[in-house]
Structure formats: C-alpha cells, structure tokens
Design an enzyme around this catalytic site. Structure first.
Site, PDB file in Angstrom:
ATOM      1  N   LYS A  77      85.216  70.423  15.342  1.00 55.26           N
ATOM      2  CA  LYS A  77      83.960  70.819  14.678  1.00 55.26           C
ATOM      3  C   LYS A  77      83.467  69.709  13.760  1.00 55.26           C
ATOM      4  O   LYS A  77      82.271  69.449  13.653  1.00 55.26           O
ATOM      5  CB  LYS A  77      84.175  72.083  13.852  1.00 55.26           C
ATOM      6  CG  LYS A  77      84.328  73.365  14.654  1.00 55.26           C
ATOM      7  CD  LYS A  77      84.253  74.518  13.663  1.00 55.26           C
ATOM      8  CE  LYS A  77      84.872  75.778  14.154  1.00 55.26           C
ATOM      9  NZ  LYS A  77      84.953  76.794  13.108  1.00 55.26           N
TER      10      LYS A  77
ATOM     11  N   LYS B 241      85.190  84.415  -6.829  1.00 54.51           N
ATOM     12  CA  LYS B 241      84.236  83.465  -7.416  1.00 54.51           C
ATOM     13  C   LYS B 241      84.204  83.590  -8.954  1.00 54.51           C
ATOM     14  O   LYS B 241      83.960  82.608  -9.656  1.00 54.51           O
ATOM     15  CB  LYS B 241      82.842  83.682  -6.827  1.00 54.51           C
ATOM     16  CG  LYS B 241      82.760  83.371  -5.310  1.00 54.51           C
ATOM     17  CD  LYS B 241      82.893  81.886  -5.003  1.00 54.51           C
ATOM     18  CE  LYS B 241      82.655  81.570  -3.538  1.00 54.51           C
ATOM     19  NZ  LYS B 241      82.712  80.155  -3.192  1.00 54.51           N
TER      20      LYS B 241
ATOM     21  N   TYR C 288      85.503  88.843  -2.534  1.00 54.25           N
ATOM     22  CA  TYR C 288      84.746  87.583  -2.580  1.00 54.25           C
ATOM     23  C   TYR C 288      84.166  87.356  -3.991  1.00 54.25           C
ATOM     24  O   TYR C 288      84.341  86.284  -4.583  1.00 54.25           O
ATOM     25  CB  TYR C 288      83.634  87.656  -1.534  1.00 54.25           C
ATOM     26  CG  TYR C 288      82.668  86.498  -1.557  1.00 54.25           C
ATOM     27  CD1 TYR C 288      83.017  85.253  -1.037  1.00 54.25           C
ATOM     28  CD2 TYR C 288      81.381  86.641  -2.094  1.00 54.25           C
ATOM     29  CE1 TYR C 288      82.121  84.188  -1.048  1.00 54.25           C
ATOM     30  CE2 TYR C 288      80.481  85.584  -2.112  1.00 54.25           C
ATOM     31  CZ  TYR C 288      80.855  84.364  -1.584  1.00 54.25           C
ATOM     32  OH  TYR C 288      79.968  83.305  -1.608  1.00 54.25           O
TER      33      TYR C 288
ATOM     34  N   LEU D 256      75.937  75.372   4.528  1.00 60.16           N
ATOM     35  CA  LEU D 256      75.455  74.673   3.334  1.00 60.16           C
ATOM     36  C   LEU D 256      76.129  73.314   3.143  1.00 60.16           C
ATOM     37  O   LEU D 256      75.505  72.373   2.646  1.00 60.16           O
ATOM     38  CB  LEU D 256      75.687  75.571   2.113  1.00 60.16           C
ATOM     39  CG  LEU D 256      74.733  76.765   2.039  1.00 60.16           C
ATOM     40  CD1 LEU D 256      75.371  77.937   1.291  1.00 60.16           C
ATOM     41  CD2 LEU D 256      73.432  76.352   1.362  1.00 60.16           C
TER      42      LEU D 256
HETATM   43  N1  LIG Z   1      75.581  81.783   2.344  1.00 59.11           N
HETATM   44  C1  LIG Z   1      75.348  82.371   1.167  1.00 59.11           C
HETATM   45  O1  LIG Z   1      74.516  83.295   1.030  1.00 59.11           O
HETATM   46  C2  LIG Z   1      76.105  81.913  -0.048  1.00 59.11           C
HETATM   47  C3  LIG Z   1      75.739  82.415  -1.314  1.00 59.11           C
HETATM   48  C4  LIG Z   1      76.431  81.999  -2.455  1.00 59.11           C
HETATM   49  C5  LIG Z   1      77.475  81.107  -2.306  1.00 59.11           C
HETATM   50  N2  LIG Z   1      77.824  80.641  -1.071  1.00 59.11           N
HETATM   51  C6  LIG Z   1      78.941  79.694  -0.988  1.00 59.11           C
HETATM   52  O2  LIG Z   1      78.524  78.548  -0.270  1.00 59.11           O
HETATM   53  C7  LIG Z   1      79.654  77.919   0.351  1.00 59.11           C
HETATM   54  C8  LIG Z   1      79.359  77.605   1.797  1.00 59.11           C
HETATM   55  O3  LIG Z   1      79.157  78.812   2.500  1.00 59.11           O
HETATM   56  P1  LIG Z   1      78.247  78.918   3.809  1.00 59.11           P
HETATM   57  O4  LIG Z   1      77.326  80.056   3.561  1.00 59.11           O
HETATM   58  O5  LIG Z   1      77.723  77.602   4.219  1.00 59.11           O
HETATM   59  O6  LIG Z   1      79.327  79.470   4.843  1.00 59.11           O
HETATM   60  P2  LIG Z   1      79.916  78.871   6.200  1.00 59.11           P
HETATM   61  O7  LIG Z   1      78.809  78.447   7.107  1.00 59.11           O
HETATM   62  O8  LIG Z   1      80.858  79.930   6.682  1.00 59.11           O
HETATM   63  O9  LIG Z   1      80.720  77.591   5.733  1.00 59.11           O
HETATM   64  C9  LIG Z   1      81.989  77.698   5.177  1.00 59.11           C
HETATM   65  C10 LIG Z   1      82.741  76.425   5.421  1.00 59.11           C
HETATM   66  O10 LIG Z   1      84.038  76.571   4.832  1.00 59.11           O
HETATM   67  C11 LIG Z   1      85.008  76.189   5.792  1.00 59.11           C
HETATM   68  N3  LIG Z   1      86.288  76.846   5.568  1.00 59.11           N
HETATM   69  C12 LIG Z   1      86.546  78.166   5.537  1.00 59.11           C
HETATM   70  N4  LIG Z   1      87.864  78.377   5.377  1.00 59.11           N
HETATM   71  C13 LIG Z   1      88.456  77.165   5.300  1.00 59.11           C
HETATM   72  C14 LIG Z   1      89.794  76.702   5.171  1.00 59.11           C
HETATM   73  N5  LIG Z   1      90.820  77.534   5.095  1.00 59.11           N
HETATM   74  N6  LIG Z   1      90.021  75.357   5.130  1.00 59.11           N
HETATM   75  C15 LIG Z   1      88.997  74.480   5.227  1.00 59.11           C
HETATM   76  N7  LIG Z   1      87.707  74.853   5.393  1.00 59.11           N
HETATM   77  C16 LIG Z   1      87.444  76.176   5.427  1.00 59.11           C
HETATM   78  C17 LIG Z   1      84.403  76.592   7.132  1.00 59.11           C
HETATM   79  O11 LIG Z   1      85.082  75.914   8.175  1.00 59.11           O
HETATM   80  P3  LIG Z   1      85.035  76.475   9.703  1.00 59.11           P
HETATM   81  O12 LIG Z   1      83.685  76.133  10.231  1.00 59.11           O
HETATM   82  O13 LIG Z   1      86.147  75.741  10.355  1.00 59.11           O
HETATM   83  O14 LIG Z   1      85.262  77.955   9.629  1.00 59.11           O
HETATM   84  C18 LIG Z   1      82.967  76.137   6.913  1.00 59.11           C
HETATM   85  O15 LIG Z   1      82.850  74.764   7.139  1.00 59.11           O
HETATM   86  C19 LIG Z   1      80.821  78.882   0.118  1.00 59.11           C
HETATM   87  O16 LIG Z   1      81.562  78.453  -0.999  1.00 59.11           O
HETATM   88  C20 LIG Z   1      80.139  80.196  -0.194  1.00 59.11           C
HETATM   89  O17 LIG Z   1      80.952  81.038  -0.968  1.00 59.11           O
HETATM   90  C21 LIG Z   1      77.160  81.019   0.058  1.00 59.11           C
END
Ligand SMILES: NC(=O)c1ccc[n+]([C@@H]2O[C@H](COP(=O)([O-])OP(=O)(O)OC[C@H]3O[C@@H](n4cnc5c(N)ncnc54)[C@H](OP(=O)(O)O)[C@@H]3O)[C@@H](O)[C@H]2O)c1
Length: 342
Positions: free
Chosen positions: A75, A216, A212, A50
C-alpha cells in the site's frame, strides 16, 4: 495556549459548537512565505486518507524529503508512486512501522536516527474497531494499543531524535511534531477516578466510538503533560484535529454493518464531513503556522482550542498524573525508560 482557554470549553465542546465549526469555519490559507525546501517530514499512515493528503500538501509547499511510515509495503509503495509522479524531484521513501508491534516501532525509530534531520512529524495513523480485540503481542485492547500506547511510544522516540538532531545541526527553528487527535475527545465521558489502563482494556462494556474518543482524550492528556517536560525551543509538540472528514477508511472495518452504519452514518458524514484536503490542512496549519504557542495544545479548525473540561479540573489533573505513571510503567516494561528523564 489551550491551558488558557478554559472560558471557551462550553461552546467548543458542545454538539452545536462542533456542528457549527464543521459547517461554517473554513481553512486559513497558509502564508505565502512558507516554503519547505531542504526540509524532511515523517507521516505515519501516509498511504491513505488524511495522511496521504497531508503528504501531498507538504510536497506542494516544497518539502524535499518525505518518509511515508506505513504498515503495508504494498500500500505504501502504491501511494508513494502516485506522489512521485506528481513530485518527481522530491525524495519520497516508504518505511515500515506497524503500531500493533512495539518492536516494529523501535526498529522504525532506529532507522530515523540515520536521517540527517527531521523537521516535521505527523503521527496520523489510528483506527476504530467495531469489535473488542486484544493485541496478540501486548494483551492490550487494539484501539487503545494503536491510538494511545504505540503512538505515545513513537512520540517519545521521535521527539528525542528530533530534538537531538536539531541541536547537532544548530538549527534555529525547533522541529514540530503533531499528533493527530480528534474533537470527539470533547464528548468522552471517561471517569477521572481509578486506574486508566484496566478500563481501556475492559471488554465489557465495549463500544466502538466510545473507545475511540477515550483513546483520543488520553492522547491529549499525555501530550499536554509531555509538553510540560520539554522546552518548545527543543521541539514543539501539539495535537491537531482534522474534524469530521469524508472519504477516508476510518471506522469502515465492519464486514456486516447494521442499519445505522450502512445508511445513517454515511448520510451524516456526507452532510457534515470535510474533504480530505480541508481536513488535512489542519495538520499543516498545526505544523507551520502556530509555532511555540501551540506547544502542548489542541489545534483544531485552524486555531488553538481549549482542552476538554476535565483537564482543567483537579480530578482531571490527578488522572493525568496517574495516566503518566501507568504509561511510564508500560514503556519501562518494554525497555524504554530513559526517555522520561529529560
Ligand atoms: N476521518 C475523520 O473523520 C477523522 C476525524 C478526526 C480525526 N481523525 C483522525 O485522522 C487520522 C487519519 O484517519 P483517516 O480518517 O485518514 O483514516 P484512514 O483512512 O483509515 O487512515 C488511517 C491510517 O492509519 C493506518 N494504520 C491503522 N492502524 C495502523 C497500525 N497498526 N500501524 C500502522 N498504521 C496503521 C492505516 O493503515 P492501513 O491503510 O494499512 O490500514 C491508514 O494509513 C486518525 O488519527 C484519525 O483518528 C479522522
């Protein structure tokens, strides 16, 4: 404002309500008058999922300067080069911030001080973890550390920098910082009474989704409280929710997933999940459409939504005070104390 929407909590936080929104509520197009040329934005976790898609959408709106705040240089550069080829005239930088490490966050914030202005920030980086793990640097559980503690530190540091730069430049419109939350917070069963941190750091019982959702919920509570301390004329801070989104890496850390994770969860996400384009458009909506009304609020499904029920109750308000105190003490212990005196 979320504080005035208690009447909507029952529907918004019901499973039926959440499913309905996933399937039948569609993005509101961004006003055609919105143009971001000359503006600067920071996005954490911008290398994938996202965060990456949100970067692309801001660039489509004409953003002039993007800082992709990521933990991996390799990355980050790979993602940046895709965006640079799509948007060759825009300044796109990669800057390292690791939310597992307070020093990395304060170093990142120092670099942000050198920017001329920061108009938008999306604090999107977060994780889910199948196993209980402690952060080696802080001793806190790793999801609690990343999604709550480190994110709140970055909120405080960046909001103070953004506010200061706004005043230095005499910009009329306040900058906007959105913290990415999740509507799963509505399903959190976190008990209001008792200290918060020891329960988030407790290895037993540990469950991936529970940790999780709870992280949040805490984030929403913290932002609502912080917003009371800050004028939306200085900076607007809100929490935005993409909704269940398919095709990201969230929750895919388990090397040996069980039957549910391997077969059932993907079918569920495929059936209900949004595309990253649709999910990320919620962030952009929270940044450019809702304005001062969204200060301290939850922005989801392209509108301002209520807080979880607990936050309207006395015991919830007491918990917010306790959470604030525990957070203040944690951040003071790493030398960040002046930020709370506004
Ligand atoms: N996907 C869903 O269904 C959903 C629903 C509701 C809310 N969200 C929220 O949307 C946001 C993005 O999630 P996403 O679904 O896009 O997941 P994602 O593809 O796993 O992206 C997460 C990002 O956070 C980074 N990250 C994780 N740990 C970190 C750390 N210690 N330091 C710096 N960066 C870190 C990851 O980096 P790396 O690539 O290096 O691991 C990645 O760039 C999150 O806040 C999630 O809670 C997602």
């Amino acid at each position: 404002m979320s504080s005035k929407l208690e009447k909507d909590v029952a529907w918004e936080s019901s499973i039926l309500g959440i499913f309905y929104k996933q399937l039948f509520v569609h993005p509101k197009p961004i006003l055609s008058t919105i143009q971001l040329s000359g503006q600067t934005a920071i996005i954490t976790g911008a290398n994938s999922g996202l965060g990456f898609e949100a970067a692309r959408q801001l660039l489509h709106l004409g953003l002039s300067h993007l800082i992709m705040a990521v933990r991996s240089k390799i990355k980050g550069e790979a993602a940046a080069s895709k965006l640079r080829s799509e948007f060759p005239s825009t300044k796109i930088e990669v800057s390292i911030v690791n939310l597992s490490d307070y020093d990395s966050i304060t170093e990142f914030a120092k670099r942000c001080r050198d920017l001329e202005h920061i108009d938008f920030a999306i604090l999107n980086a977060a994780l889910q973890n199948s196993k209980f793990e402690k952060n080696d640097n802080t001793g806190h559980e790793s999801v609690f550390q990343t999604n709550y503690l480190s994110t709140t530190l970055l909120v405080l540091l960046l909001s103070s920098i953004m506010k200061e730069k706004k005043h230095r430049h005499g910009t009329r419109e306040p900058p906007v910082l959105t913290v990415v939350g999740s509507d799963t917070m509505y399903l959190s069963k976190f008990e209001a009474s008792g200290p918060v941190f020891p329960r988030m750091d407790n290895p037993a019982p540990y469950a991936k989704i529970k940790q999780y959702m709870d992280s949040k919920l805490l984030l929403m509570m913290f932002v609502a409280q912080l917003a009371d301390e800050i004028s939306p004329e200085d900076i607007i801070i809100n929490v935005s929710n993409p909704g269940l989104t398919a095709g990201t890496s969230l929750g895919k850390d388990d090397e040996k997933p069980g039957f549910m994770e391997r077969y059932i969860v993907p079918i569920f996400i495929h059936a209900l999940g949004r595309s990253t384009q649709v999910g990320a458009s919620n962030y952009i909506h929270a940044l450019v459409e809702e304005g001062r009304e969204s200060h301290g609020s939850f922005v989801s499904d392209w509108a301002i939504k209520p807080y979880p029920a607990l936050m309207y109750k006395k015991e919830g308000r007491n918990m917010i005070e306790r959470l604030w105190q525990e957070t203040t003490e944690e951040l003071k212990s790493i030398g960040v104390d002046t930020l709370f005196q506004r």
